[in-house]
Motif scaffolding. Structure first.
Motif, PDB file in Angstrom:
ATOM      1  N   ILE A 224      46.923  47.154  44.917  1.00 10.98           N
ATOM      2  CA  ILE A 224      46.727  47.581  43.531  1.00 10.98           C
ATOM      3  C   ILE A 224      46.779  46.363  42.624  1.00 10.98           C
ATOM      4  N   PHE A 225      45.767  46.235  41.778  1.00 12.00           N
ATOM      5  CA  PHE A 225      45.620  45.058  40.926  1.00 12.00           C
ATOM      6  C   PHE A 225      45.449  45.503  39.473  1.00 12.00           C
ATOM      7  N   ILE A 226      46.209  44.872  38.590  1.00  9.29           N
ATOM      8  CA  ILE A 226      46.199  45.222  37.170  1.00  9.29           C
ATOM      9  C   ILE A 226      45.704  44.041  36.351  1.00  9.29           C
ATOM     10  N   ALA A 227      44.704  44.288  35.512  1.00  4.98           N
ATOM     11  CA  ALA A 227      44.270  43.301  34.522  1.00  4.98           C
ATOM     12  C   ALA A 227      44.791  43.766  33.169  1.00  4.98           C
TER      13      ALA A 227
ATOM     14  N   VAL B  66      47.431  40.264  36.460  1.00  6.87           N
ATOM     15  CA  VAL B  66      46.953  39.094  35.739  1.00  6.87           C
ATOM     16  C   VAL B  66      46.900  39.471  34.261  1.00  6.87           C
ATOM     17  N   GLU B  67      47.466  38.600  33.420  1.00  6.32           N
ATOM     18  CA  GLU B  67      47.475  38.844  31.979  1.00  6.32           C
ATOM     19  C   GLU B  67      46.366  38.023  31.335  1.00  6.32           C
TER      20      GLU B  67
ATOM     21  N   ALA C  40      37.623  42.396  31.478  1.00  2.00           N
ATOM     22  CA  ALA C  40      38.870  42.378  32.240  1.00  2.00           C
ATOM     23  C   ALA C  40      38.610  42.641  33.717  1.00  2.00           C
ATOM     24  N   LEU C  41      37.687  43.552  34.019  1.00  2.00           N
ATOM     25  CA  LEU C  41      37.350  43.842  35.410  1.00  2.00           C
ATOM     26  C   LEU C  41      36.772  42.608  36.103  1.00  2.00           C
ATOM     27  N   VAL C  42      35.851  41.946  35.441  1.00  2.00           N
ATOM     28  CA  VAL C  42      35.229  40.756  36.022  1.00  2.00           C
ATOM     29  C   VAL C  42      36.278  39.671  36.257  1.00  2.00           C
TER      30      VAL C  42
ATOM     31  N   ILE D 276      38.451  40.696  39.285  1.00  2.00           N
ATOM     32  CA  ILE D 276      37.710  40.604  40.549  1.00  2.00           C
ATOM     33  C   ILE D 276      37.618  39.151  41.005  1.00  2.00           C
ATOM     34  N   THR D 277      37.381  38.259  40.051  1.00  2.48           N
ATOM     35  CA  THR D 277      37.293  36.832  40.364  1.00  2.48           C
ATOM     36  C   THR D 277      38.661  36.250  40.690  1.00  2.48           C
ATOM     37  N   HIS D 278      39.654  36.548  39.851  1.00  6.35           N
ATOM     38  CA  HIS D 278      40.990  35.971  40.001  1.00  6.35           C
ATOM     39  C   HIS D 278      41.617  36.355  41.339  1.00  6.35           C
ATOM     40  N   PHE D 279      41.492  37.609  41.720  1.00  8.66           N
ATOM     41  CA  PHE D 279      42.111  38.090  42.959  1.00  8.66           C
ATOM     42  C   PHE D 279      41.171  38.035  44.160  1.00  8.66           C
ATOM     43  N   ARG D 280      39.923  37.587  43.965  1.00  9.30           N
ATOM     44  CA  ARG D 280      38.917  37.497  45.026  1.00  9.30           C
ATOM     45  C   ARG D 280      38.771  38.836  45.756  1.00  9.30           C
TER      46      ARG D 280
END
Length: 445
Positions: free
Chosen positions: A93-96, A116-117, A127-129, A132-136
């Motif tokens: 689970i990933f939160i932006a 990620v803040e 925020a989605l983009v 997606i990039t930050h967490f690969r």
């Protein structure tokens, strides 16, 4: 009689008749298909077997990343994470947290999610983009689920949704939206608006979307961003954060069709999630404006092309405009017809009599109110909420509001631009348990 037929067509719509018939055909075909086991049992066995053996490349919950873009969602984010963590590992689970000024990020981290803040406010798409990039995510997971911060997943969301990806041609599974009624709105108007939104969901998803998702058609116009799944391999081909759009989900769906990336699967009894709908008139109209503006902006961006989807889209756009006009002129037309009938009766004025005969008051009432109320009856059958039979009397008034916003946002979409930044509506703390769902044996093969 002709005027009654015209009104009925404008109010109910050719789209509803067409795709409702296709959907009914899918139901009949499913009923006559020989199945040694119930569809629900078979899907459960598939999911369980894939999880146990990993054979055949079957997608399992551990292959799914759940991505939530959140902006000031401290009232609901904990339960949403808890809901998702029942179905996938919490590490998936990933939160932006998009420029949140409250404790959204803190609560998400405490709940075990990856956070990620982001600063400044980028809007949901941005925020989605970024996440997606930050967490690969596209590199690490087979499936990426987009989940809204106020959404609760049904217990069998993965069990009923993931098997669609057994078909390599399916690149997205559209979640089925259902309304959260617990906690209920504290006001009568709020409960009325939530009931109307639930009717909207049922009508669109049962009478339109199920037919549109037929394999031969594949003309679903939106994979809603509140709780839907994409194959991660196609995300690089989708311009998620296209500039100038108020929302991202219409555009992402149009991109799937425009680039012929694959098929979109949907069933009204699969991949169900519960969303918290606005319960104030201000929040309702703001959200509806954002949705309709985003739709028209996406139509402006992509235009119309050759193909089944684009033909279906053109028919839908034409009917959306004409039905909106019909709803806006409903009351003035009814008053004019009543006045003409009354004056013609008193004065024998031939013009008034001709007007009353051409547009009889009874035809207007029957053509608008009766089919609209039949939609409410359908919702009562599906949801079991009998009190909607009373609330349904007032639903045409909200349809008039919808029609006004729909038409008003057309010029705004074509002559203005949106930054994409967002502000969440007022939330009701979602401390209640996720609603249960019983789907029986009606799921597809």
């Amino acid at each position: 009689m002709l005027s009654l037929v015209v009104v009925l067509v404008l109010v109910v719509g050719v789209n509803t008749a067409l795709w409702g018939t296709v959907g009914l055909g899918r139901v009949v075909a499913q009923a006559f298909r020989k199945r040694p086991r119930s569809a629900r049992h078979r899907l459960a066995q598939q999911a369980a077997g894939g999880a146990a053996s990993g054979a055949g490349g079957r997608v399992t919950p551990k292959d799914v990343a759940v991505l939530i873009a959140a902006h000031n969602e401290e009232l609901v984010i904990r339960n949403t994470i808890r809901s998702a963590a029942r179905l996938v590992p919490v590490g998936n689970i990933f939160i932006a947290s998009d420029a949140s000024k409250d404790t959204t990020a803190v609560i998400a981290e405490e709940s075990g999610a990856n956070v990620v803040e982001l600063l400044p406010n980028r809007g949901k798409a941005g925020a989605l983009v970024a996440a997606i990039t930050h967490f690969r995510l596209a590199e690490r997971f087979e499936i990426v689920m987009l989940l809204d911060a106020d959404t609760q997943l049904a217990d069998d969301y993965m069990e009923t949704g993931l098997p669609y990806f057994d078909d390599p041609g399916v690149v997205a599974v559209a979640g089925r939206a259902a309304t959260v009624t617990d906690p209920p709105s504290p006001t009568r108007l709020g409960r009325f608006l939530v009931a109307y939104r639930e009717r909207f969901y049922v009508v669109v998803q049962f009478l339109l979307k199920y037919g549109q998702a037929a394999r031969f058609a594949n003309v679903v116009s939106i994979v809603p961003g509140f709780a839907s799944m994409y194959r991660s391999r196609i995300l690089a081909d989708i311009d998620i954060s296209a500039p100038g759009l108020a929302i991202e989900d219409f555009n992402m769906t149009f991109e799937v069709h425009a680039k012929r990336l694959g098929r979109i699967a949907f069933h009204p009894l699969a991949a169900i999630a519960y969303t918290q709908d606005p319960d104030t008139f201000r929040d309702y109209t703001k959200q509806l404006r954002r949705w309709t503006l985003g739709f028209w902006q996406t139509v402006r961006r992509h235009g119309f092309r050759f193909g089944t989807f684009w033909g279906a889209l053109a028919l839908y756009v034409f009917e959306l405009v004409t039905s909106s006009i019909m709803m806006l002129i409903f009351l003035p037309l009814l008053l004019m017809s009543l006045a003409a009938a009354a004056w013609g009766e008193v004065s024998a004025d031939p013009v008034s009599i001709a007007v009353a005969q051409a547009v009889p008051p009874a035809s207007i009432v029957i053509g608008v109110l009766v089919p609209d109320y039949l939609l409410t009856i359908l919702v009562v059958i599906v949801t079991g909420r009998v009190h909607y039979l009373v609330l349904g009397i007032g639903f045409p008034l909200v349809r008039i509001v919808d029609a006004f916003i729909c038409l008003r946002t057309i010029p705004q979409a074509f002559f203005g631009r949106s930054s994409g930044t967002w502000k969440s509506p007022e939330r009701r703390s979602n401390t209640a348990a996720t609603p249960g769902i019983a789907v029986g044996d009606a799921l597809p093969g």
